[in-house]
Motif scaffolding. Structure first.
Motif, PDB file in Angstrom:
ATOM      1  N   GLY A  42       0.827  -1.268  -0.084  1.00 50.94           N
ATOM      2  CA  GLY A  42      -0.116   0.087   0.020  1.00 50.94           C
ATOM      3  C   GLY A  42       0.993   1.110   0.079  1.00 50.94           C
ATOM      4  N   GLN A  43       0.339   2.290   0.113  1.00 48.29           N
ATOM      5  CA  GLN A  43       0.772   3.790   0.224  1.00 48.29           C
ATOM      6  C   GLN A  43       2.186   3.624   0.987  1.00 48.29           C
ATOM      7  OE1 GLN A  43      -0.086   6.064  -1.683  1.00 48.29           O
ATOM      8  NE2 GLN A  43       0.802   7.904  -0.949  1.00 48.29           N
ATOM      9  N   GLY A  44       3.481   3.520   0.277  1.00 45.06           N
ATOM     10  CA  GLY A  44       4.787   3.682   0.890  1.00 45.06           C
ATOM     11  C   GLY A  44       5.185   2.581   1.669  1.00 45.06           C
ATOM     12  N   ARG A  45       4.478   1.257   1.579  1.00 41.57           N
ATOM     13  CA  ARG A  45       4.881   0.157   2.319  1.00 41.57           C
ATOM     14  C   ARG A  45       5.029  -0.977   1.461  1.00 41.57           C
ATOM     15  NH1 ARG A  45       0.328  -1.903   5.136  1.00 41.57           N
ATOM     16  NH2 ARG A  45       1.813  -3.251   6.151  1.00 41.57           N
ATOM     17  N   ARG A  46       6.346  -1.522   1.688  1.00 38.75           N
ATOM     18  CA  ARG A  46       6.741  -2.772   1.043  1.00 38.75           C
ATOM     19  C   ARG A  46       7.039  -4.109   1.978  1.00 38.75           C
ATOM     20  NH1 ARG A  46       8.015  -1.658  -4.137  1.00 38.75           N
ATOM     21  NH2 ARG A  46       9.538  -3.254  -4.475  1.00 38.75           N
ATOM     22  N   VAL A  47       7.233  -5.079   1.506  1.00 42.96           N
ATOM     23  CA  VAL A  47       7.464  -6.420   2.311  1.00 42.96           C
ATOM     24  C   VAL A  47       9.329  -6.306   2.225  1.00 42.96           C
ATOM     25  CG1 VAL A  47       7.613  -9.040   2.227  1.00 42.96           C
ATOM     26  CG2 VAL A  47       5.526  -7.591   1.199  1.00 42.96           C
ATOM     27  N   VAL A  48       9.439  -6.385   3.586  1.00 38.97           N
ATOM     28  CA  VAL A  48      10.618  -6.399   4.065  1.00 38.97           C
ATOM     29  C   VAL A  48      11.171  -7.951   3.991  1.00 38.97           C
ATOM     30  CG1 VAL A  48      12.535  -6.317   6.162  1.00 38.97           C
ATOM     31  CG2 VAL A  48      10.857  -4.613   5.620  1.00 38.97           C
ATOM     32  N   MET A  49      12.284  -8.320   3.317  1.00 39.69           N
ATOM     33  CA  MET A  49      12.620  -9.725   2.935  1.00 39.69           C
ATOM     34  C   MET A  49      12.811 -10.223   4.076  1.00 39.69           C
ATOM     35  SD  MET A  49      12.069 -10.060  -0.549  1.00 39.69           S
ATOM     36  CE  MET A  49      10.646  -8.698  -0.231  1.00 39.69           C
ATOM     37  N   ALA A  50      13.437  -9.798   5.159  1.00 44.13           N
ATOM     38  CA  ALA A  50      13.733 -10.632   6.344  1.00 44.13           C
ATOM     39  C   ALA A  50      12.460 -11.121   7.125  1.00 44.13           C
ATOM     40  CB  ALA A  50      14.542  -9.787   7.355  1.00 44.13           C
ATOM     41  N   ASP A  51      11.507 -10.265   6.898  1.00 42.10           N
ATOM     42  CA  ASP A  51       9.990 -10.731   7.519  1.00 42.10           C
ATOM     43  C   ASP A  51       9.486 -11.822   6.553  1.00 42.10           C
ATOM     44  OD1 ASP A  51      10.257  -8.705   9.282  1.00 42.10           O
ATOM     45  OD2 ASP A  51       8.977  -7.227   8.227  1.00 42.10           O
ATOM     46  N   LEU A  52       9.633 -12.101   5.425  1.00 39.46           N
ATOM     47  CA  LEU A  52       9.216 -12.611   4.398  1.00 39.46           C
ATOM     48  C   LEU A  52       9.841 -14.031   4.772  1.00 39.46           C
ATOM     49  CD1 LEU A  52       7.633 -13.607   1.975  1.00 39.46           C
ATOM     50  CD2 LEU A  52       9.341 -12.870   0.598  1.00 39.46           C
ATOM     51  N   ARG A  53      11.216 -14.168   4.896  1.00 39.91           N
ATOM     52  CA  ARG A  53      11.988 -15.208   5.296  1.00 39.91           C
ATOM     53  C   ARG A  53      11.579 -15.832   6.811  1.00 39.91           C
ATOM     54  NH1 ARG A  53      16.140 -11.946   2.916  1.00 39.91           N
ATOM     55  NH2 ARG A  53      16.834 -11.301   5.179  1.00 39.91           N
ATOM     56  N   ALA A  54      11.149 -14.727   7.638  1.00 40.31           N
ATOM     57  CA  ALA A  54      10.673 -15.368   9.007  1.00 40.31           C
ATOM     58  C   ALA A  54       9.433 -16.061   8.856  1.00 40.31           C
ATOM     59  CB  ALA A  54      10.740 -14.159   9.906  1.00 40.31           C
ATOM     60  N   MET A  55       8.659 -15.562   8.103  1.00 39.52           N
ATOM     61  CA  MET A  55       7.278 -16.103   7.766  1.00 39.52           C
ATOM     62  C   MET A  55       7.325 -17.573   7.098  1.00 39.52           C
ATOM     63  SD  MET A  55       4.333 -15.061   4.797  1.00 39.52           S
ATOM     64  CE  MET A  55       5.025 -16.097   3.552  1.00 39.52           C
ATOM     65  N   ALA A  56       8.280 -17.717   6.312  1.00 36.07           N
ATOM     66  CA  ALA A  56       8.704 -19.109   5.647  1.00 36.07           C
ATOM     67  C   ALA A  56       8.960 -20.171   6.908  1.00 36.07           C
ATOM     68  CB  ALA A  56       9.610 -19.128   4.704  1.00 36.07           C
ATOM     69  N   VAL A  57       9.853 -19.476   7.866  1.00 39.00           N
ATOM     70  CA  VAL A  57      10.246 -20.157   8.791  1.00 39.00           C
ATOM     71  C   VAL A  57       9.342 -20.887   9.774  1.00 39.00           C
ATOM     72  CG1 VAL A  57      11.804 -20.484  10.889  1.00 39.00           C
ATOM     73  CG2 VAL A  57      12.904 -19.395   8.673  1.00 39.00           C
ATOM     74  N   ARG A  58       8.327 -19.746   9.898  1.00 39.38           N
ATOM     75  CA  ARG A  58       7.047 -20.148  10.780  1.00 39.38           C
ATOM     76  C   ARG A  58       6.293 -21.378  10.382  1.00 39.38           C
ATOM     77  NH1 ARG A  58       7.205 -14.651  11.269  1.00 39.38           N
ATOM     78  NH2 ARG A  58       5.407 -14.311  10.084  1.00 39.38           N
ATOM     79  N   LEU A  59       6.280 -21.085   9.012  1.00 37.90           N
ATOM     80  CA  LEU A  59       5.396 -22.325   8.376  1.00 37.90           C
ATOM     81  C   LEU A  59       6.256 -23.729   8.194  1.00 37.90           C
ATOM     82  CD1 LEU A  59       4.131 -20.422   5.253  1.00 37.90           C
ATOM     83  CD2 LEU A  59       2.922 -21.042   7.087  1.00 37.90           C
ATOM     84  N   GLY A  60       7.314 -23.589   8.655  1.00 33.85           N
ATOM     85  CA  GLY A  60       8.288 -25.025   8.607  1.00 33.85           C
ATOM     86  C   GLY A  60       9.195 -25.104   7.481  1.00 33.85           C
ATOM     87  N   TYR A  61       9.303 -24.182   6.841  1.00 35.56           N
ATOM     88  CA  TYR A  61      10.258 -24.219   5.450  1.00 35.56           C
ATOM     89  C   TYR A  61      11.671 -23.760   6.113  1.00 35.56           C
ATOM     90  CZ  TYR A  61       5.772 -24.143   3.086  1.00 35.56           C
ATOM     91  OH  TYR A  61       4.389 -24.449   2.777  1.00 35.56           O
ATOM     92  N   ALA A  85      15.645 -22.913   5.276  1.00 41.57           N
ATOM     93  CA  ALA A  85      16.823 -22.432   4.591  1.00 41.57           C
ATOM     94  C   ALA A  85      16.227 -21.394   3.767  1.00 41.57           C
ATOM     95  CB  ALA A  85      17.817 -23.443   3.722  1.00 41.57           C
ATOM     96  N   PRO A  86      15.464 -20.555   4.006  1.00 46.87           N
ATOM     97  CA  PRO A  86      14.598 -19.618   3.384  1.00 46.87           C
ATOM     98  C   PRO A  86      15.515 -18.543   2.938  1.00 46.87           C
ATOM     99  CG  PRO A  86      13.746 -19.006   5.240  1.00 46.87           C
ATOM    100  CD  PRO A  86      14.770 -20.389   5.491  1.00 46.87           C
ATOM    101  N   ARG A  87      15.535 -18.261   1.635  1.00 46.14           N
ATOM    102  CA  ARG A  87      16.614 -17.100   0.985  1.00 46.14           C
ATOM    103  C   ARG A  87      15.883 -16.288   0.024  1.00 46.14           C
ATOM    104  NH1 ARG A  87      17.314 -22.336   0.236  1.00 46.14           N
ATOM    105  NH2 ARG A  87      18.010 -23.182  -1.642  1.00 46.14           N
ATOM    106  N   THR A  88      16.058 -15.020   0.061  1.00 43.83           N
ATOM    107  CA  THR A  88      15.444 -14.290  -0.926  1.00 43.83           C
ATOM    108  C   THR A  88      16.360 -13.447  -1.877  1.00 43.83           C
ATOM    109  OG1 THR A  88      15.651 -12.467   0.696  1.00 43.83           O
ATOM    110  CG2 THR A  88      13.548 -13.585   0.708  1.00 43.83           C
TER     111      THR A  88
END
Length: 179
Positions: free
Chosen positions: A14-33, A35-38
């Motif tokens: 949205g307005q001026g907000r982007r996904v931070v890749m560290a947060d995306l990797r952390a989300m993948a870890v919470r799902l049990g995935y 070695a997530p890397r972006t």
């Protein structure tokens, strides 16, 4: 464990907000995935997981993304082997080597029928070319994609869920899969 590539349709929240890749990797870890890397800040995620149908991974990632970031984003997942086959199938390899920013692939959730090519070719100009390989749409823009009227025709409404990546990104994701 198998390697997977997940492609987010958008990382703009949205307005001026982007996904931070560290947060995306952390989300993948919470799902049990594992070695997530972006790849930079591009909305591409590579990870390891037990063998699972891509549609199940897509659903899990999309649900977690909505809960984590407050917005739905379409996500297309390919196994590592399927990604390497996609890259190897580039029908415009010579043009991609000359200028990798001119060749793109629209990676599709559901394979495109060949019949869509006639419709898309009507939007091509200045030597642009399109081809469907393995259900994904390859485009040689012969220049900057942003200047092409073809880009406006590559919508989810017309083609279904998919997301576009240029040849540089395709290659770099492939390199992330090879140990």
């Amino acid at each position: 464990m198998n390697s997977y590539v997940a492609l987010l349709h958008s990382i703009v929240l949205g307005q001026g907000r982007r996904v931070v890749m560290a947060d995306l990797r952390a989300m993948a870890v919470r799902l049990g995935y594992a070695a997530p890397r972006t790849l930079v800040a591009t909305g591409n995620l590579v990870f390891e997981a037990p063998e699972t149908p891509p549609a199940e991974i897509e659903a899990r990632l999309e649900s977690a993304f909505g809960a984590t970031f407050g917005r739905h984003v379409d996500i297309v997942v390919r196994s590592g082997g399927d990604w390497l086959r996609l890259a190897a199938g580039n029908p415009f390899a010579t043009a991609a080597e000359e200028d990798p920013t001119h060749v793109h692939v629209r990676v599709m959730r559901a394979p495109l029928p060949r019949a869509v090519l006639d419709d898309l070719r009507a939007y091509c100009s200045n030597g642009e070319r399109v081809e469907i390989i393995g259900g994904d749409l390859w485009v040689d823009f012969q220049g900057q994609a942003s200047a092409s009227k073809l880009l406006g025709a590559l919508t989810a409404k017309r083609l279904g869920i998919g997301t576009v990546r240029n040849w540089n990104t395709v290659r770099r994701l492939g390199a992330m899969l090879v140990p």
